[in-house]
Design a protein around this motif. Structure first.
Motif, PDB file in Angstrom:
ATOM      1  N   ILE A   1     -12.294  -4.300   5.466  1.00  0.00           N
ATOM      2  CA  ILE A   1     -11.086  -3.485   6.483  1.00  0.00           C
ATOM      3  C   ILE A   1     -11.494  -3.953   8.027  1.00  0.00           C
ATOM      4  O   ILE A   1     -12.852  -3.487   8.484  1.00  0.00           O
TER       5      ILE A   1
ATOM      6  N   MET B   1      -4.202  -5.929   7.143  1.00  0.00           N
ATOM      7  CA  MET B   1      -3.300  -4.821   6.808  1.00  0.00           C
ATOM      8  C   MET B   1      -2.336  -5.173   7.946  1.00  0.00           C
ATOM      9  O   MET B   1      -2.037  -6.122   8.765  1.00  0.00           O
ATOM     10  N   SER B   2      -1.404  -4.086   8.168  1.00  0.00           N
ATOM     11  CA  SER B   2       0.121  -4.266   8.836  1.00  0.00           C
ATOM     12  C   SER B   2      -0.313  -4.737  10.412  1.00  0.00           C
ATOM     13  O   SER B   2       0.402  -5.492  10.817  1.00  0.00           O
TER      14      SER B   2
ATOM     15  N   VAL C   1       1.023  -1.296  -0.008  1.00  0.00           N
ATOM     16  CA  VAL C   1      -0.055  -0.233   0.108  1.00  0.00           C
ATOM     17  C   VAL C   1       0.915   1.092  -0.131  1.00  0.00           C
ATOM     18  O   VAL C   1       1.809   1.425   0.825  1.00  0.00           O
TER      19      VAL C   1
ATOM     20  N   ARG D   1       3.347   6.455   8.157  1.00  0.00           N
ATOM     21  CA  ARG D   1       3.038   7.432   7.190  1.00  0.00           C
ATOM     22  C   ARG D   1       3.141   8.953   7.982  1.00  0.00           C
ATOM     23  O   ARG D   1       2.795   8.833   9.161  1.00  0.00           O
TER      24      ARG D   1
ATOM     25  N   ILE E   1      -7.916   0.571  -3.511  1.00  0.00           N
ATOM     26  CA  ILE E   1      -8.401  -0.120  -2.353  1.00  0.00           C
ATOM     27  C   ILE E   1      -9.340   1.189  -1.528  1.00  0.00           C
ATOM     28  O   ILE E   1      -9.903   0.233  -0.425  1.00  0.00           O
TER      29      ILE E   1
ATOM     30  N   ARG F   1      -3.101  -6.279   2.346  1.00  0.00           N
ATOM     31  CA  ARG F   1      -2.672  -4.960   1.822  1.00  0.00           C
ATOM     32  C   ARG F   1      -1.886  -4.299   3.110  1.00  0.00           C
ATOM     33  O   ARG F   1      -2.357  -3.797   4.156  1.00  0.00           O
ATOM     34  N   ILE F   2      -0.730  -4.214   2.644  1.00  0.00           N
ATOM     35  CA  ILE F   2       0.349  -3.789   3.690  1.00  0.00           C
ATOM     36  C   ILE F   2       1.095  -2.603   3.299  1.00  0.00           C
ATOM     37  O   ILE F   2       1.782  -2.594   2.459  1.00  0.00           O
ATOM     38  N   GLY F   3       0.891  -1.360   4.063  1.00  0.00           N
ATOM     39  CA  GLY F   3       1.728  -0.380   4.149  1.00  0.00           C
ATOM     40  C   GLY F   3       2.599  -0.317   4.932  1.00  0.00           C
ATOM     41  O   GLY F   3       4.031  -0.200   4.733  1.00  0.00           O
ATOM     42  N   THR F   4       2.305   0.072   6.218  1.00  0.00           N
ATOM     43  CA  THR F   4       3.214   0.561   7.570  1.00  0.00           C
ATOM     44  C   THR F   4       4.424  -0.491   7.611  1.00  0.00           C
ATOM     45  O   THR F   4       5.624  -0.173   7.714  1.00  0.00           O
TER      46      THR F   4
ATOM     47  N   LYS G   1       0.215   4.770  -0.379  1.00  0.00           N
ATOM     48  CA  LYS G   1      -0.418   5.954   0.035  1.00  0.00           C
ATOM     49  C   LYS G   1       0.630   6.572   0.732  1.00  0.00           C
ATOM     50  O   LYS G   1       1.171   6.257   1.735  1.00  0.00           O
TER      51      LYS G   1
ATOM     52  N   ASN H   1      -5.337   4.080  -2.235  1.00  0.00           N
ATOM     53  CA  ASN H   1      -6.788   4.420  -1.757  1.00  0.00           C
ATOM     54  C   ASN H   1      -7.440   5.678  -2.632  1.00  0.00           C
ATOM     55  O   ASN H   1      -8.290   5.978  -2.290  1.00  0.00           O
TER      56      ASN H   1
ATOM     57  N   MET I   1     -13.779  -7.875   0.160  1.00  0.00           N
ATOM     58  CA  MET I   1     -12.535  -7.498   0.694  1.00  0.00           C
ATOM     59  C   MET I   1     -13.343  -6.675   1.975  1.00  0.00           C
ATOM     60  O   MET I   1     -14.428  -6.471   2.056  1.00  0.00           O
TER      61      MET I   1
HETATM   62  C1  LIG Z   1      -3.921   2.620   4.171  1.00  0.00           C
HETATM   63  C2  LIG Z   1      -4.689   1.341   3.966  1.00  0.00           C
HETATM   64  C3  LIG Z   1      -3.970  -0.172   4.085  1.00  0.00           C
HETATM   65  C4  LIG Z   1      -2.608  -0.350   4.600  1.00  0.00           C
HETATM   66  O1  LIG Z   1      -2.658  -0.059   6.048  1.00  0.00           O
HETATM   67  P1  LIG Z   1      -1.254  -0.340   7.046  1.00  0.00           P
HETATM   68  O2  LIG Z   1      -1.910  -0.447   8.465  1.00  0.00           O
HETATM   69  O3  LIG Z   1      -0.358   0.878   6.873  1.00  0.00           O
HETATM   70  O4  LIG Z   1      -0.898  -1.617   6.423  1.00  0.00           O
HETATM   71  C5  LIG Z   1      -4.903  -1.353   3.881  1.00  0.00           C
HETATM   72  N1  LIG Z   1      -5.908  -1.125   3.180  1.00  0.00           N
HETATM   73  C6  LIG Z   1      -6.398   0.175   3.256  1.00  0.00           C
HETATM   74  C7  LIG Z   1      -7.999   0.166   2.570  1.00  0.00           C
HETATM   75  C8  LIG Z   1      -5.980   1.167   3.410  1.00  0.00           C
HETATM   76  O5  LIG Z   1      -6.601   2.340   3.182  1.00  0.00           O
END
Ligand SMILES: *Cc1c(COP(=O)(O)O)cnc(C)c1O
Length: 234
Positions: free
Chosen positions: A167, A208-209, A39, A233, A83, A224-227, A41, A62, A165
């Motif tokens: 969250i 997610m993370s 991810v 961020r 996403i 879906r992995i960002g952090t 963003k 996103n 999907m």
């Molecule tokens: C930001 C986001 C993520 C990733 O989040 P992290 O906690 O940073 O891994 C995953 N899915 C969606 C829909 C997001 O907006």
């Protein structure tokens, strides 16, 4: 290229892959069946490229504007996943760019995607976003609307539903949201059993993370992995 920065991202990805594999094995699945989406963003193209260098070719954004800005700057072999919530008037900007839309949550949005995809002769893969925990702050249809909603989508020939999907609510301990993932997985199985025309239950995008390990244990095959890849961020 900033060496220490790329070393950190590389280390994060190695660690992530190890934990993904552990969770997959715990649920008797092949680690290679779990797709990691990075991810991106707020992450600048230079740092995204570092993750691509480590072999991550699926990228999630996103926001439409951010996806479009980065699209031209990143290796063309990458697959972009939208996403976040998608407004109807923005579909036209991404319809030729995305591999998959994870956030389909209304018939009017589906109709707009259908119209735009038909014009460019594409079939767009989508996931239906489900608000399992019924949080007012989150988008997505509720679990009990899902089967009727998906039946309605089956007549749209330029949209291919590929799964679901969600969250999960923010939780300090990921065990607290295990039920959310389990519920989505059960819904996924129920929908598969309906054998609906043009609906292909293949992906469960969840985790997610903070909660991907439990999500994988409960059947996720797309995280879906960002952090955990790029760090916190700004
Ligand atoms: C930001 C986001 C993520 C990733 O989040 P992290 O906690 O940073 O891994 C995953 N899915 C969606 C829909 C997001 O907006």
């Amino acid at each position: 290229m900033n060496t220490s920065e790329s070393e950190i991202i590389k280390k994060n990805i190695i660690e992530l892959r190890k934990k993904v594999a552990e969770a997959a094995l715990k649920s008797n699945r092949n680690p290679e069946d779990i797709k990691i989406i990075a991810v991106t963003k707020t992450v600048e193209p230079e740092r995204i490229a570092m993750a691509v260098n480590e072999g991550i070719y699926d990228l999630g954004e996103n926001r439409v504007q951010e996806l479009c800005e980065k699209y031209d700057k990143i290796n063309k072999e990458c697959n972009w996943h939208l996403i976040g919530h998608l407004q109807k008037n923005k579909v036209k900007y991404i319809v030729d760019k995305v591999k998959m839309i994870h956030s389909l949550d209304s018939i009017s949005l589906a109709n707009e995607i259908q119209k735009r995809a038909e014009r460019i002769n594409r079939v767009i893969d989508v996931l239906v976003q489900v608000n399992v925990a019924n949080e007012p702050s989150k988008y997505g249809i509720s679990c009990n609307e899902a089967i009727d909603f998906i039946k309605e989508l089956s007549s749209l020939s330029n949209i291919k539903v590929k799964g679901l999907m969600t969250i999960a609510p923010l939780a300090e301990n990921q065990e607290n949201v295990r039920w959310v993932f389990r519920e989505l997985r059960n819904l996924y199985i129920d929908i598969s059993k309906e054998n609906i025309h043009n609906i292909d239950m293949e992906y469960l995008s969840m985790g997610m993370s903070n909660d991907y390990q439990v999500a994988i244990e409960e059947g996720s095959n797309m995280v879906r992995i960002g952090t955990a890849i790029f760090g916190p961020r700004q």
